[in-house]
Enzyme design. Structure first.
Site, short mmCIF file in Angstrom:
data_model
loop_
_atom_site.label_atom_id
_atom_site.label_comp_id
_atom_site.label_asym_id
_atom_site.label_seq_id
_atom_site.Cartn_x
_atom_site.Cartn_y
_atom_site.Cartn_z
N CYS A 61 -11.81 -0.57 -6.44
CA CYS A 61 -11.20 -1.98 -5.69
C CYS A 61 -11.55 -3.13 -6.20
CB CYS A 61 -11.54 -1.57 -4.30
SG CYS A 61 -10.72 -2.91 -3.32
N GLY A 62 -10.71 -3.92 -6.96
CA GLY A 62 -11.46 -5.23 -7.61
C GLY A 62 -11.83 -6.29 -6.56
N SER A 63 -10.68 -6.53 -5.44
CA SER A 63 -11.31 -7.41 -4.75
C SER A 63 -12.19 -6.98 -3.88
CB SER A 63 -10.07 -7.68 -3.59
OG SER A 63 -9.73 -6.48 -2.73
N GLY A 64 -12.59 -5.57 -3.63
CA GLY A 64 -13.79 -4.90 -3.00
C GLY A 64 -15.10 -5.20 -4.01
N GLY A 119 -7.27 -6.97 -6.25
CA GLY A 119 -7.66 -7.62 -7.64
C GLY A 119 -7.30 -6.76 -8.99
N ASN A 120 -7.71 -5.42 -8.71
CA ASN A 120 -7.29 -4.47 -10.09
C ASN A 120 -5.77 -4.77 -10.13
OD1 ASN A 120 -9.70 -3.32 -10.50
ND2 ASN A 120 -9.54 -1.88 -8.94
N ASN A 161 -7.91 -10.71 1.29
CA ASN A 161 -7.87 -9.59 2.23
C ASN A 161 -9.28 -9.53 2.79
OD1 ASN A 161 -9.07 -8.77 -0.19
ND2 ASN A 161 -7.84 -6.93 -0.34
N HIS A 221 -12.68 -7.85 3.92
CA HIS A 221 -13.80 -6.87 3.60
C HIS A 221 -14.87 -7.01 4.33
CE1 HIS A 221 -11.72 -5.94 -0.36
NE2 HIS A 221 -11.62 -6.95 -0.45
N ASN A 240 -11.03 -3.63 4.44
CA ASN A 240 -11.53 -2.67 3.42
C ASN A 240 -13.06 -2.39 3.49
OD1 ASN A 240 -8.79 -2.69 1.60
ND2 ASN A 240 -9.11 -4.79 2.11
N GLU A 289 -10.10 1.86 1.01
CA GLU A 289 -9.48 0.75 1.13
C GLU A 289 -8.30 0.88 2.39
OE1 GLU A 289 -7.38 -1.12 -2.31
OE2 GLU A 289 -8.48 0.27 -3.69
N ARG A 290 -8.14 -0.14 3.04
CA ARG A 290 -7.03 -0.54 3.76
C ARG A 290 -5.78 0.27 3.73
NH1 ARG A 290 -5.55 -6.14 6.00
NH2 ARG A 290 -4.89 -6.38 3.79
N ASN A 338 0.99 -1.22 0.06
CA ASN A 338 -0.20 0.13 -0.24
C ASN A 338 0.77 1.34 -0.10
OD1 ASN A 338 -2.57 -1.27 -0.25
ND2 ASN A 338 -2.74 -1.20 2.09
#
Length: 274
Positions: A217-220, A74-75, A157, A159, A190, A208-209, A64
């Site tokens: 945020c892809g994983s988001g 993810g992105n 991660n 969320h 996140n 995001e964290r 980060n």
């Protein structure tokens, strides 16, 4: 050090080839490079490393802007796949990589999109990690300004996902940091704010964290859709609109991996002396 500047839906990255050049970053160096006035500027730093497992193609590390290392982005994964292809580090269409928390397969499609197998969502509270006695589809979280209902999941991660009536007026600026550092998330979290348009379309903002609110945020996006499906609010294929653009998320439920498809854009290459 050679680097590339890339973005996935406005979520921007510096990507570094750690296979052909020796690189080492302290948290202070990362913070300096991330500064948008005095450095290069980015949401995350991505490092391509030689595989730790000979069966895989690469190892994927993510830092980060505050210098902290995280397990998933993810992105960033889509940009990682685009980078190793552009730089000739692989000619494979299906690229297998390891992260801190597991393995992923990144697929470079003919239409310039990248499809990422994000693995199975993790719901067990201790593995998120999240403090709760047992898994529930909704948890009550109390903060200094309001009490919210949220879903909690890990996509590699942690969320938490809160449903809101209107994404434009959602209190992301105040509630985001309170959720990010909430005591029930020992590794921070996140925070996603999701507006459901219909069963196949949502709008999302993510705090995001370690990075604050980002363009995407892809994983988001993956977490929001997984939570929505678990709560019976969404179908298996969902378009997620983020401030920076849209992603397609597919998940067939518990026992199946979740897939994210979207763009990854190369902006420029550069050289900097550390």
């Amino acid at each position: 050090m050679q680097f590339s500047k890339m973005h996935g839906l406005g979520n921007d990255f510096v990507v570094v080839d750690g296979v052909t050049q020796n690189v080492f970053f302290t948290p202070e160096t990362i913070r300096r490079l991330a500064n948008r006035h005095c450095g290069i500027g980015f949401d995350q730093l991505l490092i391509v490393e030689a595989p730790y497992d000979p069966e895989l193609d690469f190892h994927y590390r993510i830092f980060n802007a505050d210098g902290s290392e995280v397990s998933q982005c993810g992105n960033g994964a889509r940009c990682f796949a685009r980078f190793v292809t552009l730089k000739g580090l692989t000619n494979k269409k299906d690229i297998s990589v390891s992260t801190q928390k597991g393995n992923m397969v990144l697929t470079v499609k003919d239409d310039n999109q990248i499809r990422v197998n994000m693995g199975e969502p993790i719901w067990e509270p201790a593995k998120i990690p999240f403090t709760a006695n047992k898994f529930e589809k909704n948890y009550i979280l109390r903060t200094d300004i309001q009490t919210v209902l949220c879903g909690a999941v890990s996509m590699g991660n942690p969320h938490c996902v809160v449903q809101v009536d209107d994404i434009q007026t959602a209190n992301v600026e105040q509630l985001g940091p309170l959720l990010e550092s909430h005591e029930r998330f020992p590794e921070r979290v996140n925070a996603g704010f999701m507006q459901i348009i219909n069963k196949e379309h949502i709008k999302l903002r993510v705090y995001e964290r370690g990075a604050g609110e980002t363009q995407a945020c892809g994983s988001g996006a993956c977490a929001a859709v997984a939570v929505g499906i678990m709560q019976g609010l969404l179908n298996n294929n969902v378009q997620v609109d983020l401030p920076g653009g849209s992603l397609m998320i597919e998940w067939n439920g518990v026992g199946h991996p979740l897939y994210m498809t979207g763009e990854a854009t190369h902006i420029y290459d550069g050289f900097i002396t550390l």
